[in-house]
Design a protein around this motif. Structure first.
Motif, PDB file in Angstrom:
ATOM      1  N   SER A 125      25.147  31.976  38.901  1.00 49.48           N
ATOM      2  CA  SER A 125      26.040  33.082  39.206  1.00 49.48           C
ATOM      3  C   SER A 125      27.636  31.960  39.435  1.00 49.48           C
ATOM      4  O   SER A 125      27.776  31.171  41.009  1.00 49.48           O
ATOM      5  CB  SER A 125      25.791  34.040  40.224  1.00 49.48           C
ATOM      6  OG  SER A 125      26.937  34.575  40.434  1.00 49.48           O
ATOM      7  N   GLY A 126      28.597  32.539  38.826  1.00 54.86           N
ATOM      8  CA  GLY A 126      29.804  31.571  39.309  1.00 54.86           C
ATOM      9  C   GLY A 126      30.009  30.303  38.960  1.00 54.86           C
ATOM     10  O   GLY A 126      31.323  29.686  38.539  1.00 54.86           O
ATOM     11  N   HIS A 128      30.250  27.453  35.044  1.00 57.95           N
ATOM     12  CA  HIS A 128      30.356  28.144  33.972  1.00 57.95           C
ATOM     13  C   HIS A 128      29.469  27.663  32.412  1.00 57.95           C
ATOM     14  O   HIS A 128      28.594  27.000  33.097  1.00 57.95           O
ATOM     15  CB  HIS A 128      31.614  26.979  33.618  1.00 57.95           C
ATOM     16  CG  HIS A 128      31.805  26.614  32.190  1.00 57.95           C
ATOM     17  ND1 HIS A 128      32.323  28.068  31.474  1.00 57.95           N
ATOM     18  CD2 HIS A 128      31.175  25.126  31.327  1.00 57.95           C
ATOM     19  CE1 HIS A 128      32.196  27.430  30.031  1.00 57.95           C
ATOM     20  NE2 HIS A 128      31.941  26.091  29.319  1.00 57.95           N
ATOM     21  N   PRO A 133      27.138  34.051  27.093  1.00 56.27           N
ATOM     22  CA  PRO A 133      26.089  34.259  28.240  1.00 56.27           C
ATOM     23  C   PRO A 133      24.126  34.772  28.371  1.00 56.27           C
ATOM     24  O   PRO A 133      24.421  34.398  27.128  1.00 56.27           O
ATOM     25  CB  PRO A 133      26.361  35.936  28.298  1.00 56.27           C
ATOM     26  CG  PRO A 133      27.180  36.032  26.828  1.00 56.27           C
ATOM     27  CD  PRO A 133      27.486  34.487  26.793  1.00 56.27           C
ATOM     28  N   THR A 540      30.700  38.119  26.016  1.00 55.28           N
ATOM     29  CA  THR A 540      31.555  38.154  27.317  1.00 55.28           C
ATOM     30  C   THR A 540      32.597  38.896  27.068  1.00 55.28           C
ATOM     31  O   THR A 540      32.972  38.740  25.807  1.00 55.28           O
ATOM     32  CB  THR A 540      32.151  36.239  27.342  1.00 55.28           C
ATOM     33  OG1 THR A 540      30.550  35.560  27.726  1.00 55.28           O
ATOM     34  CG2 THR A 540      33.178  36.522  28.361  1.00 55.28           C
ATOM     35  N   ARG A 542      36.002  41.006  28.423  1.00 53.05           N
ATOM     36  CA  ARG A 542      37.590  41.376  29.176  1.00 53.05           C
ATOM     37  C   ARG A 542      36.812  41.328  30.563  1.00 53.05           C
ATOM     38  O   ARG A 542      36.895  42.023  30.692  1.00 53.05           O
ATOM     39  CB  ARG A 542      38.382  41.775  28.005  1.00 53.05           C
ATOM     40  CG  ARG A 542      40.040  41.183  28.397  1.00 53.05           C
ATOM     41  CD  ARG A 542      40.935  42.114  28.290  1.00 53.05           C
ATOM     42  NE  ARG A 542      41.467  42.235  27.116  1.00 53.05           N
ATOM     43  CZ  ARG A 542      42.009  42.623  25.953  1.00 53.05           C
ATOM     44  NH1 ARG A 542      42.634  43.194  26.092  1.00 53.05           N
ATOM     45  NH2 ARG A 542      41.885  42.118  24.799  1.00 53.05           N
ATOM     46  N   GLY A 543      37.473  39.918  30.907  1.00 51.55           N
ATOM     47  CA  GLY A 543      37.437  40.260  32.619  1.00 51.55           C
ATOM     48  C   GLY A 543      36.423  39.535  33.166  1.00 51.55           C
ATOM     49  O   GLY A 543      36.052  39.630  34.002  1.00 51.55           O
ATOM     50  N   GLY A 544      35.546  39.058  32.699  1.00 56.63           N
ATOM     51  CA  GLY A 544      34.582  38.026  33.067  1.00 56.63           C
ATOM     52  C   GLY A 544      33.494  38.881  32.928  1.00 56.63           C
ATOM     53  O   GLY A 544      32.707  38.119  32.946  1.00 56.63           O
ATOM     54  N   GLY A 545      33.364  39.965  32.109  1.00 55.26           N
ATOM     55  CA  GLY A 545      32.071  40.773  32.455  1.00 55.26           C
ATOM     56  C   GLY A 545      30.633  39.787  31.192  1.00 55.26           C
ATOM     57  O   GLY A 545      31.663  39.241  30.034  1.00 55.26           O
ATOM     58  N   VAL A 546      29.910  41.078  31.192  1.00 56.03           N
ATOM     59  CA  VAL A 546      29.006  40.450  29.861  1.00 56.03           C
ATOM     60  C   VAL A 546      28.511  41.865  29.317  1.00 56.03           C
ATOM     61  O   VAL A 546      28.298  42.579  30.854  1.00 56.03           O
ATOM     62  CB  VAL A 546      28.522  39.406  30.112  1.00 56.03           C
ATOM     63  CG1 VAL A 546      28.830  37.924  29.960  1.00 56.03           C
ATOM     64  CG2 VAL A 546      26.538  39.942  31.333  1.00 56.03           C
TER      65      VAL A 546
END
Length: 557
Positions: A125-126, A128, A133, A540, A542-546
């Protein structure tokens, strides 16, 4: 006190029983204790210094769901709870026991089967993620966000659960601390201990670990679980056996597959009759027993059967081994040896009228783009010597470089599977659908065959291919498979076939969906004699979520 090293994995589940797989850090007794009073215990068995248990859970109530915990004890003190993990961000792991057929209600009538293949372990996690995803991670987050919502009744993992030949940078650093990577097999895994590291890397991923603890799974291997192009040809096998490191690799691969994947595929009553399982459990250290089995399985395709059958109410699943069961002598090439082929036939045709849907799980697609199908048939003819020794040498080299080893590369087996599907899908009691579920090719598509007028089955037959779960998708694959389905590609394929005097297949087929590219999973929802298909891709946002986004949804019957 003993500690949990890997798992739990919820494997087999029916209306009243289940199996839960765990690895502990020392010999102990593993217990599964359910909130409704169901449960079970099993003593660990030992393989190469590792301690595993497959716990049979009994007393489940059909049509209910119950939370469970895992406890480990060594006999000196009361067993201590080791799962769920303290402060875990996920809901409790549960076992959903399906209702008995005919009992009424949605659970009795509806079965959801989610499937895919080819998963590189996700980075921590964290960090790249260069390939986007992970679809399993994303499915886990989707289910955890709403535990009462729709979820799969079974997760089918159709090969390449681990990559023994394409290790991550983190694993390569671990390997380098253990041995010199300048010698063969280099940064690939070499032995059983290194295989266990691959499973830790993949199944200790927090999201995937929770998902596998609460959604039942069935698995089968493909080539990368051992090595790319595993059992491509007799010449390939001879070359590999001549290398000093291969024997340890193949034995470790088969041993680790038996422990981590194959055991959990089997129902409790079949496990109770399994002589190898009994011998391993009875031994103080089962390593030598299992190693001898793996050696026999590698030497003789008929010495072990990795294929298996599962019934989910009126849905029948046949998971077919298309790697270890091969016959590779050029004049006798077959995807399945005679005994395995007969077993598949018997299981397919057994008790006609008792299932509404037949699922044939095979890691390698049965129906490919026409260009690739014809190229594989052409290549097989060249390798048989149809155009002389020079062309045969060229064909063998091309077969390995281009991965020409699907069902089409075994023409007699392709025709036999085609005939079996037509027979199973015809006459009184025929199922509504026969779906061949496959992966391997790093994209998804739907293909539908057609038979000559009057000779086709009554069932609707489909090739459903879904891959990868989490892997790279080179531009060459995107372009090659799009071209393979085109009219120009089909015409080129026929030229290949004519060059080697290869006859046309007894059926035709067309692509009716895709190709879709991305990290993805397919889900079949089977209710009575109806079937629906959905393809979900991990995206992925917006904001980095999946999240899972539906790329395709359709009714099949």
């Amino acid at each position: 006190m003993p500690r949990l090293r890997l798992g739990p994995l919820l494997r087999y589940v029916d209306g009243s029983t289940a199996t839960v797989w765990v690895e502990a850090d020392r010999p102990c007794t593993a217990e599964v204790r359910c909130a409704d009073g169901a449960g079970g215990t099993a003593r660990t068995f030992q393989i190469s210094g590792h301690h595993y248990a497959l716990v049979p859970v009994t007393g489940l109530t059909p049509g209910t769901e119950t939370a469970y915990e895992v406890r480990l004890g060594d006999g000196a003190e009361a067993a201590a709870a080791v799962w769920p993990l303290p402060d875990a961000p996920f809901p409790p792991s549960t076992i959903r026991a399906p209702a008995a057929p005919g009992a009424g209600g949605e659970a009795a009538d509806e079965v959801r089967v989610t499937f895919g293949s080819c998963r590189w372990a996700a980075p921590p996690s964290g960090e790249h993620d260069p390939v986007g995803p992970d679809a399993l991670d994303t499915l886990a987050a989707h289910i955890a966000a709403d535990p009462a919502a729709e979820r799969p009744d079974v997760l089918l993992l159709l090969g390449d659960q681990v990559y023994a030949d394409q290790t991550s940078k983190a694993t390569q650093r671990w390997l380098a601390a253990r041995r010199d990577l300048t010698g063969p097999p280099g940064a690939q895994v070499a032995d059983y201990e290194e295989y266990t590291h691959l499973y830790y890397e993949s199944w200790l991923d927090p999201e995937v670990r929770w998902l596998l603890s609460t959604v039942p799974s069935s698995m089968v291997f493909d080539d990368h679980d051992v090595i790319d192009d595993w059992n491509t040809s007799a010449a390939w096998v001879a070359e590999m056996r001549a290398t000093p490191w291969w024997r340890e690799r193949i034995l470790s691969g088969l041993m680790s597959y038996w422990v981590h994947q194959h055991l959990g595929n089997l129902p409790p009553d079949e496990l109770a009759r399994d002589k190898l399982y009994a011998s391993v459990c009875a031994a103080h250290d089962g390593t030598d027993v299992l190693r001898a089995f793996a050696a026999a399985a590698d030497a003789d395709a008929g010495a072990a059967r990795w294929s298996y059958r599962r019934d989910f109410g009126r849905v029948r699943l046949l998971m077919v081994d298309t790697r270890a069961a091969r016959v590779l002598a050029e004049g006798e090439r077959a995807m399945l040896d005679a005994a395995e082929a007969e077993w598949v036939r018997e299981q397919t045709l057994a008790d006609p009228g008792t299932y509404d849907h037949l699922l044939i799980g095979t890691s390698l697609p049965w129906l490919l783009p026409h260009l690739i199908h014809d190229a594989e048939g052409w290549n097989a003819a060249l390798c048989r010597g149809e155009r002389g020794e020079r062309w045969a040498r060229f064909g063998e080299n091309l077969r390995r470089r281009s991965d020409l080893e699907h069902w089409a590369a075994f023409p007699a087996s392709f025709e036999a599977l085609t005939a079996l599907i037509a027979e199973a899908g015809s006459g009184p009691g025929a199922p509504a659908t026969i779906c061949v579920l496959s992966g391997d090719v790093h994209h998804a598509y739907v293909a539908e065959p057609s038979w000559p007028a009057g000779n086709g089955p009554d069932a609707r037959v489909l090739q459903l291919t879904c891959s990868p779960v989490h892997n790279s998708i080179p531009k060459s694959i995107r372009l090659g498979f799009r071209f393979g389905w085109s009219r120009v590609g089909r015409s080129l394929g026929r030229r290949f076939a004519r060059h080697a005097k290869v006859s046309q297949a007894g059926i035709d087929w067309r692509r009716t969906g895709g190709p879709w590219f991305g990290n993805q999973l397919m889900t079949l929802t089977l209710r009575g004699r109806s079937a629906r298909l959905r393809l979900d891709q991990a995206r992925t946002v917006r904001g980095g979520g999946v999240r899972l986004e539906t790329a395709e949804e359709r009714r099949l019957t």
